[in-house]
Design an enzyme around this catalytic site. Structure first.
Site, PDB file in Angstrom:
ATOM      1  N   TRP A   1     130.494  35.960 -78.728  1.00 50.16           N
ATOM      2  CA  TRP A   1     131.126  37.291 -79.251  1.00 50.16           C
ATOM      3  C   TRP A   1     131.827  36.596 -80.524  1.00 50.16           C
ATOM      4  O   TRP A   1     132.344  37.785 -81.864  1.00 50.16           O
ATOM      5  CB  TRP A   1     132.588  37.513 -78.598  1.00 50.16           C
TER       6      TRP A   1
ATOM      7  N   HIS B   1     137.517  36.631 -74.889  1.00 51.71           N
ATOM      8  CA  HIS B   1     136.250  36.556 -74.951  1.00 51.71           C
ATOM      9  C   HIS B   1     135.838  36.469 -77.256  1.00 51.71           C
ATOM     10  O   HIS B   1     134.383  36.324 -76.816  1.00 51.71           O
ATOM     11  CB  HIS B   1     135.408  37.673 -75.310  1.00 51.71           C
TER      12      HIS B   1
ATOM     13  N   HIS C   1     137.924  35.229 -62.753  1.00 42.16           N
ATOM     14  CA  HIS C   1     137.241  35.868 -61.527  1.00 42.16           C
ATOM     15  C   HIS C   1     137.919  35.169 -60.328  1.00 42.16           C
ATOM     16  O   HIS C   1     137.459  36.218 -58.876  1.00 42.16           O
ATOM     17  CB  HIS C   1     136.126  35.910 -61.706  1.00 42.16           C
TER      18      HIS C   1
ATOM     19  N   ARG D   1     136.383  31.675 -67.244  1.00 41.47           N
ATOM     20  CA  ARG D   1     135.701  32.101 -66.181  1.00 41.47           C
ATOM     21  C   ARG D   1     136.395  32.474 -65.237  1.00 41.47           C
ATOM     22  O   ARG D   1     136.728  33.523 -64.421  1.00 41.47           O
ATOM     23  CB  ARG D   1     134.247  32.549 -67.031  1.00 41.47           C
TER      24      ARG D   1
HETATM   25 FE1  DDH Z   1     134.581  37.992 -69.890  1.00 43.38          FE
HETATM   26  N1  DDH Z   1     132.712  38.361 -69.015  1.00 43.38           N
HETATM   27  N2  DDH Z   1     134.626  40.053 -69.245  1.00 43.38           N
HETATM   28  N3  DDH Z   1     136.593  37.883 -69.556  1.00 43.38           N
HETATM   29  N4  DDH Z   1     134.286  35.981 -70.112  1.00 43.38           N
HETATM   30  C1  DDH Z   1     131.892  36.689 -70.102  1.00 43.38           C
HETATM   31  C2  DDH Z   1     131.984  35.928 -69.894  1.00 43.38           C
HETATM   32  C3  DDH Z   1     133.317  35.791 -70.011  1.00 43.38           C
HETATM   33  C4  DDH Z   1     133.871  40.788 -68.720  1.00 43.38           C
HETATM   34  C5  DDH Z   1     132.394  40.145 -68.384  1.00 43.38           C
HETATM   35  C6  DDH Z   1     132.220  39.504 -69.259  1.00 43.38           C
HETATM   36  C7  DDH Z   1     137.740  38.970 -69.579  1.00 43.38           C
HETATM   37  C8  DDH Z   1     136.939  40.401 -69.490  1.00 43.38           C
HETATM   38  C9  DDH Z   1     136.008  40.907 -68.867  1.00 43.38           C
HETATM   39  C10 DDH Z   1     136.099  35.347 -70.282  1.00 43.38           C
HETATM   40  C11 DDH Z   1     136.726  35.550 -69.700  1.00 43.38           C
HETATM   41  C12 DDH Z   1     136.912  37.253 -69.153  1.00 43.38           C
HETATM   42  C13 DDH Z   1     131.046  37.492 -69.121  1.00 43.38           C
HETATM   43  C14 DDH Z   1     129.458  36.884 -69.257  1.00 43.38           C
HETATM   44  C15 DDH Z   1     130.603  38.971 -69.164  1.00 43.38           C
HETATM   45  C16 DDH Z   1     129.307  39.982 -69.092  1.00 43.38           C
HETATM   46  C17 DDH Z   1     129.115  35.708 -68.478  1.00 43.38           C
HETATM   47  C18 DDH Z   1     127.516  34.639 -68.375  1.00 43.38           C
HETATM   48  O1  DDH Z   1     126.812  35.369 -68.308  1.00 43.38           O
HETATM   49  O2  DDH Z   1     128.198  34.004 -68.560  1.00 43.38           O
HETATM   50  C19 DDH Z   1     134.183  42.325 -68.545  1.00 43.38           C
HETATM   51  C20 DDH Z   1     133.181  43.059 -68.413  1.00 43.38           C
HETATM   52  C21 DDH Z   1     135.342  42.255 -68.976  1.00 43.38           C
HETATM   53  C22 DDH Z   1     136.633  43.128 -69.106  1.00 43.38           C
HETATM   54  O3  DDH Z   1     135.505  45.022 -69.086  1.00 43.38           O
HETATM   55  C23 DDH Z   1     137.552  43.595 -69.414  1.00 43.38           C
HETATM   56  C24 DDH Z   1     139.167  38.465 -68.893  1.00 43.38           C
HETATM   57  C25 DDH Z   1     139.444  39.440 -68.643  1.00 43.38           C
HETATM   58  C26 DDH Z   1     138.737  36.733 -69.541  1.00 43.38           C
HETATM   59  C27 DDH Z   1     139.649  36.132 -69.592  1.00 43.38           C
HETATM   60  O4  DDH Z   1     139.741  35.110 -69.093  1.00 43.38           O
HETATM   61  C28 DDH Z   1     141.385  36.557 -69.136  1.00 43.38           C
HETATM   62  C29 DDH Z   1     135.567  34.347 -70.684  1.00 43.38           C
HETATM   63  C30 DDH Z   1     135.743  32.634 -70.741  1.00 43.38           C
HETATM   64  C31 DDH Z   1     134.013  33.812 -70.367  1.00 43.38           C
HETATM   65  C32 DDH Z   1     132.937  33.362 -71.686  1.00 43.38           C
HETATM   66  C33 DDH Z   1     132.336  32.903 -70.316  1.00 43.38           C
HETATM   67  C34 DDH Z   1     131.191  31.027 -70.083  1.00 43.38           C
HETATM   68  O5  DDH Z   1     130.253  30.608 -69.611  1.00 43.38           O
HETATM   69  O6  DDH Z   1     131.002  31.117 -71.497  1.00 43.38           O
END
Ligand code: DDH
Length: 287
Positions: free
Chosen positions: A187, A171, A48, A44
């Site tokens: 998820w 996810h 970001h 993540r």
């Molecule tokens: Fe995500 N993400 N993400 N995400 N994401 C969250 C957690 C993780 C959205 C929202 C959230 C991608 C796209 C989207 C990962 C990877 C990727 C969380 C929770 C939210 C909210 C955060 C928390 O509470 O800790 C949304 C909205 C989108 C979208 O609309 C497309 C993408 C593209 C990626 C990627 O890596 C390519 C990962 C891994 C996590 C888990 C993090 C954790 O600590 O566990």
């Protein structure tokens, strides 16, 4: 001879592999952290750092590691990513020659590979930039929104519909935290192993609104332990997106192939690599 310039250390592939190995060796060092691995939060962080890219202005992207600074570190979307940045500090201290921006992306690559995901080819050469290069808030997706928003956000980075759906498969990993995003739960049933389960579950489970005081999210009717964000559900509510969800749900190899390509593209958005920069693939430790 005092006129001879000091020899600069020029890191090579082997040096980056050492950093990779160090991160891999530490992923599970704290058993009580989440599901036992820092892998998901590192993915993540890398996402970001990269997903702030704007193709029109060429601003944002993983070059710079500007999330080290406020205001970017305080953007709502980045809540909780301090855990990932802090995790990497001892690695940076051990290998001070690597830039934060290369390190964060290397950590994302390492985490994906070590969580049984596909190989993600990597190029080094990102430079750290100062607070002036921080991007404005609002460039990352809002989990409460649906397909129009997803297209606005990801088209701005230069992705198409297929790539958006492939990226969402990340996810399969990790979870939501009430003290970070406000949402809750994982998820999939295997949040530290990358699979195409995210797509399978989207299609196969019955999803209902979770009854709670938190933000609107879905839970699976059967076990009420899994979750989907409104933005996740959008990719099966939209006809064009849903076609790709079906493709990836049916074929894990195809998902891995497309995921690797799109993550490489994501991690390189806006990075001014020098001509002739080599592409490397790191050897997994966990294989
Ligand atoms: Fe995500 N993400 N993400 N995400 N994401 C969250 C957690 C993780 C959205 C929202 C959230 C991608 C796209 C989207 C990962 C990877 C990727 C969380 C929770 C939210 C909210 C955060 C928390 O509470 O800790 C949304 C909205 C989108 C979208 O609309 C497309 C993408 C593209 C990626 C990627 O890596 C390519 C990962 C891994 C996590 C888990 C993090 C954790 O600590 O566990």
């Amino acid at each position: 001879d005092s006129n001879v310039a000091p020899k600069l250390f020029v890191p090579k592939f082997e040096d980056y592999q050492k950093v990779y190995n160090e991160i891999a060796g530490r992923l599970e060092e704290k058993e009580d952290y989440d599901d036992g691995s820092y892998g998901p939060v590192l993915v993540r962080l890398a996402w970001h750092a990269s997903g702030t890219y704007d193709k029109e202005t060429g601003t944002g992207g993983s070059n710079g590691a500007t999330m080290r600074f406020s205001p970017e570190s305080d953007h709502g979307a980045n809540a909780g990513l301090k855990a990932a940045r802090d995790f990497l500090e001892p690695v940076k201290a051990k290998f001070p020659w690597i830039t934060y921006s290369d390190l964060w992306i290397l950590a994302g690559v390492c985490a994906i590979q070590e969580m049984m995901g596909p190989t993600i080819p990597y190029r080094a050469g990102r430079q750290d930039r100062d607070v002036a290069a921080c991007t404005p808030d609002g460039r990352l997706p809002d989990a409460a929104q649906a397909q129009d928003h997803l297209r606005n956000i990801f088209y701005r980075m230069g992705f198409n519909d297929q790539e958006i759906v492939a990226l969402c498969g990340a996810h399969a990993l990790g979870r939501c935290h009430t003290d970070r995003s406000g949402y809750s739960g994982p998820w999939t049933f295997s949040p530290t192993v990358l699979t195409n389960d995210y797509y399978k579950l989207l299609l196969e489970e019955k999803w209902q609104w979770k009854k709670w005081n938190g933000p609107k999210q879905y839970e699976d009717k059967k076990t009420q332990t899994l979750m989907m964000l409104p933005a996740d559900m959008a990719i099966i509510q939209d006809k064009k997106f849903k076609e790709w969800v079906k493709v990836y749900a049916a074929d894990n190899d195809k998902f891995f192939q497309d995921f690797s390509a799109v993550v490489k593209k994501l991690f390189e958005l806006g990075v001014p690599f020098k001509e002739g920069t080599e592409t490397w693939t790191f050897k997994p430790v966990n294989a």
